[in-house]
Design a protein around this motif. Structure first.
Motif, PDB file in Angstrom:
ATOM      1  N   LEU A  56      25.390 -19.687  -3.295  1.00  0.00           N
ATOM      2  CA  LEU A  56      25.464 -21.033  -2.733  1.00  0.00           C
ATOM      3  C   LEU A  56      26.924 -21.416  -2.520  1.00  0.00           C
ATOM      4  O   LEU A  56      27.749 -21.238  -3.415  1.00  0.00           O
ATOM      5  N   TRP A  61      22.986 -21.627   1.616  1.00  0.00           N
ATOM      6  CA  TRP A  61      22.626 -20.297   1.132  1.00  0.00           C
ATOM      7  C   TRP A  61      23.434 -19.283   1.915  1.00  0.00           C
ATOM      8  O   TRP A  61      23.663 -19.449   3.122  1.00  0.00           O
ATOM      9  N   SER A  85      18.830 -17.990  -5.870  1.00  0.00           N
ATOM     10  CA  SER A  85      20.123 -18.528  -5.470  1.00  0.00           C
ATOM     11  C   SER A  85      21.023 -18.529  -6.688  1.00  0.00           C
ATOM     12  O   SER A  85      20.556 -18.665  -7.813  1.00  0.00           O
ATOM     13  N   SER A  86      22.317 -18.392  -6.443  1.00  0.00           N
ATOM     14  CA  SER A  86      23.277 -18.512  -7.540  1.00  0.00           C
ATOM     15  C   SER A  86      24.419 -19.390  -7.081  1.00  0.00           C
ATOM     16  O   SER A  86      24.837 -19.317  -5.932  1.00  0.00           O
ATOM     17  N   ALA A  93      21.533 -25.405 -13.836  1.00  0.00           N
ATOM     18  CA  ALA A  93      20.490 -24.414 -13.537  1.00  0.00           C
ATOM     19  C   ALA A  93      19.818 -23.892 -14.811  1.00  0.00           C
ATOM     20  O   ALA A  93      18.688 -23.411 -14.749  1.00  0.00           O
ATOM     21  N   ALA A 100      15.562 -25.283  -4.240  1.00  0.00           N
ATOM     22  CA  ALA A 100      16.210 -24.436  -3.240  1.00  0.00           C
ATOM     23  C   ALA A 100      16.919 -25.311  -2.204  1.00  0.00           C
ATOM     24  O   ALA A 100      16.414 -26.370  -1.830  1.00  0.00           O
ATOM     25  N   THR A 118      16.933 -20.838  -9.017  1.00  0.00           N
ATOM     26  CA  THR A 118      18.372 -21.044  -8.884  1.00  0.00           C
ATOM     27  C   THR A 118      19.014 -20.780 -10.230  1.00  0.00           C
ATOM     28  O   THR A 118      18.585 -21.332 -11.254  1.00  0.00           O
TER      29      THR A 118
END
Length: 168
Positions: A56, A61, A85-86, A93, A100, A118
């Motif tokens: 991210l 994204w 996602s990171s 998180a 998302a 995430t």
């Protein structure tokens, strides 16, 4: 043995490291895994399932993850897919489900993904990009990845995958 592709879009390597953690957990569950960047994947046909991740940046994204989901959309709809996602550079998180971002939500719909998670990100000295450097200069960098949560999520994915009928 089921074969799983773990592919990712990353800028500074943190998302690639998460992909390798996921691969290790899936291997522990008896699944065959390959970790590749999207540019290294011409065809998802050889894989029984796919895990697609994206870093991210400023609420977006990673471009390579978005492009991969578009380029392989039809083939991805024909097999089980999970997304991750990171990026949050804080503990959010690990404390709650972070929804998302729009690009990942579109990929979820496009691929009919079975789930999305995430995970916290990592931003440390030497990171590329003007924004990354500004964040580090403000003292907001660090490693916020929760490896136990990542591994638990991957084990859940493995459990779901192993419970699916063979023809899937």
């Amino acid at each position: 043995m089921q074969r799983v592709l773990i592919t990712y879009g990353t800028k500074n390597g943190s998302t690639a490291e998460i992909a390798r953690l996921i691969a290790d957990a899936l291997r522990d569950e008896g699944l065959e895994t390959e970790v590749r960047s999207p540019a290294e994947v011409a065809d998802v046909g050889p894989y029984d399932a796919v895990v697609l991740g994206g870093a991210l940046y400023m609420g977006r994204w990673h471009r390579e993850a978005r492009r991969f989901s578009r380029r392989h959309a039809q083939a991805l709809r024909e097999r089980p897919v999970w997304l991750f996602s990171s990026g949050p550079l804080d503990t959010s998180a690990s404390e709650r489900d972070v929804p998302a971002v729009p690009g990942a939500r579109r990929a979820e719909r496009r691929t009919r993904a079975r789930g999305h998670a995430t995970f916290g990100g990592r931003l440390e000295a030497g990171a590329k990009g003007r924004l990354a450097k500004a964040i580090l200069d403000e003292g907001r960098g660090g490693d916020f990845r929760d490896t136990a949560r990542i591994t638990a999520w991957a084990h859940d994915v493995a459990g779901e995958l192993k419970a699916l009928p063979e023809e899937v």
